[in-house]
Design a protein around this motif. Structure first.
Motif, PDB file in Angstrom:
ATOM      1  N   ILE A  82      93.854  81.207 -13.163  1.00 36.86           N
ATOM      2  CA  ILE A  82      93.514  83.110 -13.316  1.00 36.86           C
ATOM      3  C   ILE A  82      92.728  83.619 -12.408  1.00 36.86           C
ATOM      4  CG2 ILE A  82      91.101  81.664 -13.454  1.00 36.86           C
ATOM      5  CD1 ILE A  82      90.413  83.130 -15.654  1.00 36.86           C
ATOM      6  N   PHE A  83      93.200  84.484 -12.332  1.00 37.21           N
ATOM      7  CA  PHE A  83      93.243  86.055 -11.210  1.00 37.21           C
ATOM      8  C   PHE A  83      91.918  85.683 -10.838  1.00 37.21           C
ATOM      9  CE2 PHE A  83      97.571  87.615 -12.704  1.00 37.21           C
ATOM     10  CZ  PHE A  83      98.001  87.285 -11.604  1.00 37.21           C
ATOM     11  N   ARG A  84      91.725  85.970  -9.437  1.00 32.82           N
ATOM     12  CA  ARG A  84      90.044  86.076  -8.932  1.00 32.82           C
ATOM     13  C   ARG A  84      89.140  87.128  -9.740  1.00 32.82           C
ATOM     14  NH1 ARG A  84      87.618  89.107  -5.653  1.00 32.82           N
ATOM     15  NH2 ARG A  84      89.431  89.687  -5.146  1.00 32.82           N
ATOM     16  N   GLU A  85      90.016  87.980 -10.585  1.00 38.57           N
ATOM     17  CA  GLU A  85      89.005  89.075 -11.023  1.00 38.57           C
ATOM     18  C   GLU A  85      88.665  88.655 -12.252  1.00 38.57           C
ATOM     19  OE1 GLU A  85      91.391  90.677  -7.460  1.00 38.57           O
ATOM     20  OE2 GLU A  85      92.274  89.520  -9.445  1.00 38.57           O
ATOM     21  N   ALA A  86      88.831  88.264 -12.709  1.00 34.18           N
ATOM     22  CA  ALA A  86      89.311  87.150 -14.351  1.00 34.18           C
ATOM     23  C   ALA A  86      88.396  86.082 -14.469  1.00 34.18           C
ATOM     24  CB  ALA A  86      89.965  87.375 -15.154  1.00 34.18           C
ATOM     25  N   ASN A  87      87.924  85.494 -13.328  1.00 38.19           N
ATOM     26  CA  ASN A  87      87.065  84.168 -12.747  1.00 38.19           C
ATOM     27  C   ASN A  87      85.338  84.633 -11.765  1.00 38.19           C
ATOM     28  OD1 ASN A  87      86.780  81.438 -13.360  1.00 38.19           O
ATOM     29  ND2 ASN A  87      87.491  81.228 -10.893  1.00 38.19           N
ATOM     30  N   SER A  88      85.135  85.835 -12.705  1.00 36.92           N
ATOM     31  CA  SER A  88      84.285  86.527 -11.756  1.00 36.92           C
ATOM     32  C   SER A  88      82.689  85.514 -12.257  1.00 36.92           C
ATOM     33  CB  SER A  88      83.728  87.823 -12.378  1.00 36.92           C
ATOM     34  OG  SER A  88      83.782  87.948 -14.039  1.00 36.92           O
ATOM     35  N   VAL A  89      82.242  85.000 -13.446  1.00 35.97           N
ATOM     36  CA  VAL A  89      81.659  84.332 -13.153  1.00 35.97           C
ATOM     37  C   VAL A  89      80.972  82.757 -12.619  1.00 35.97           C
ATOM     38  CG1 VAL A  89      79.784  82.988 -14.139  1.00 35.97           C
ATOM     39  CG2 VAL A  89      81.248  84.804 -16.361  1.00 35.97           C
ATOM     40  N   ALA A  90      82.064  82.362 -12.198  1.00 39.47           N
ATOM     41  CA  ALA A  90      82.327  81.265 -11.186  1.00 39.47           C
ATOM     42  C   ALA A  90      82.138  81.766  -9.846  1.00 39.47           C
ATOM     43  CB  ALA A  90      83.811  80.296 -11.550  1.00 39.47           C
ATOM     44  N   ASP A  91      83.074  82.747  -9.240  1.00 36.78           N
ATOM     45  CA  ASP A  91      83.073  83.617  -8.437  1.00 36.78           C
ATOM     46  C   ASP A  91      81.332  84.082  -7.437  1.00 36.78           C
ATOM     47  OD1 ASP A  91      84.047  84.769  -6.369  1.00 36.78           O
ATOM     48  OD2 ASP A  91      83.410  85.724  -6.786  1.00 36.78           O
ATOM     49  N   ALA A  92      80.514  84.469  -9.217  1.00 37.24           N
ATOM     50  CA  ALA A  92      79.369  84.928  -8.003  1.00 37.24           C
ATOM     51  C   ALA A  92      78.159  83.525  -8.248  1.00 37.24           C
ATOM     52  CB  ALA A  92      78.438  84.993  -9.841  1.00 37.24           C
ATOM     53  N   LEU A  93      78.314  82.401  -9.108  1.00 39.29           N
ATOM     54  CA  LEU A  93      77.746  81.713  -9.180  1.00 39.29           C
ATOM     55  C   LEU A  93      77.960  80.800  -7.511  1.00 39.29           C
ATOM     56  CD1 LEU A  93      79.002  79.886 -12.805  1.00 39.29           C
ATOM     57  CD2 LEU A  93      76.313  80.511 -12.110  1.00 39.29           C
ATOM     58  N   THR A  94      79.551  81.112  -7.369  1.00 41.81           N
ATOM     59  CA  THR A  94      79.822  80.508  -6.125  1.00 41.81           C
ATOM     60  C   THR A  94      78.710  80.767  -4.875  1.00 41.81           C
ATOM     61  OG1 THR A  94      81.922  78.977  -6.687  1.00 41.81           O
ATOM     62  CG2 THR A  94      81.353  79.520  -3.603  1.00 41.81           C
ATOM     63  N   SER A  95      78.204  82.142  -5.608  1.00 42.93           N
ATOM     64  CA  SER A  95      78.149  82.885  -3.864  1.00 42.93           C
ATOM     65  C   SER A  95      76.405  83.352  -3.632  1.00 42.93           C
ATOM     66  CB  SER A  95      78.562  84.406  -3.965  1.00 42.93           C
ATOM     67  OG  SER A  95      78.344  85.255  -4.814  1.00 42.93           O
TER      68      SER A  95
END
Length: 209
Positions: A157-170
């Motif tokens: 999945i592209f990073r832009e569509a993986n925004s929830v997991a990305d937000a959790l990580t940060s």
């Protein structure tokens, strides 16, 4: 490799802030209601000064809900001088939160952090008896390692569509946090979750080669 083998086993077996947050979702949804195609995004991008000089035609990407009766697990990881951090979310066919998690892994490289995060997500799925789930990550390297060595079922999945997991990580959460309600999510992750549930598209800019 031990981590990848473990992943193979699991894949095989398997207040005011709230008001502002809701307003942000509504405004974003209205602003993007007419931007449902790559052509619309492209016209919008051309209004940004200098964008056409550095970027190719934008691509619209959206997090896609899983089929009825199934869940979808998305994970992400990052590595900095303070160590490796991972996060993920499991969602229902309606796009609702089943659980989310955040975990610190200490000194790890990026691939190991991605693998450990996925393993953590799969362990939580198993503990909750969520066995019919799709898996998406934004690491092509991890996917290649799993498909080549483990014959596992996993999608990119592209990073832009993986925004929830990305937000959790940060997010700066207590280590080993497991979140069972939408209200307990950090504001950025909660907003991204609602936008995904509404199927609001994200724009991905690909730099020309």
């Amino acid at each position: 490799m031990c981590v990848l083998l473990s992943l193979s086993w699991f894949c095989g077996s398997s207040g005011r802030l709230g008001i502002m947050h809701d307003l942000r979702v509504r405004l974003y949804r209205r602003a993007t209601s007419s931007l449902k195609s790559a052509a619309s995004w492209s016209r919008c991008a051309k209004r940004v000064p200098g964008s056409s000089k550095r970027l190719s035609r934008p691509q619209v990407v959206t997090w896609v809900k899983p089929p009825q009766g199934r869940c979808k697990l998305n994970t992400d990881a990052s590595v900095s001088s303070s160590g490796a951090i991972g996060g993920g979310i499991l969602r229902s066919a309606e796009g609702d939160l089943v659980f989310a998690f955040y975990k610190e892994f200490g000194d790890q490289d990026v691939l190991m952090a991605e693998a450990l995060t996925l393993l953590e997500g799969l362990m939580l799925c198993r503990q909750g008896n969520h066995r019919t789930c799709q898996i998406e990550v934004d690491s092509r390297v991890l996917i290649k390692a799993m498909v080549a060595a483990l014959d596992a079922s996993i999608a990119h999945i592209f990073r832009e569509a993986n925004s929830v997991a990305d937000a959790l990580t940060s997010s700066k959460l207590p280590s080993n946090a497991v979140l069972a309600s939408e209200a307990s999510l950090p504001p950025r992750a909660r907003t991204a979750l609602q936008l995904d549930r509404l199927q609001v598209p994200h724009v991905r800019f690909r730099r020309p080669r």
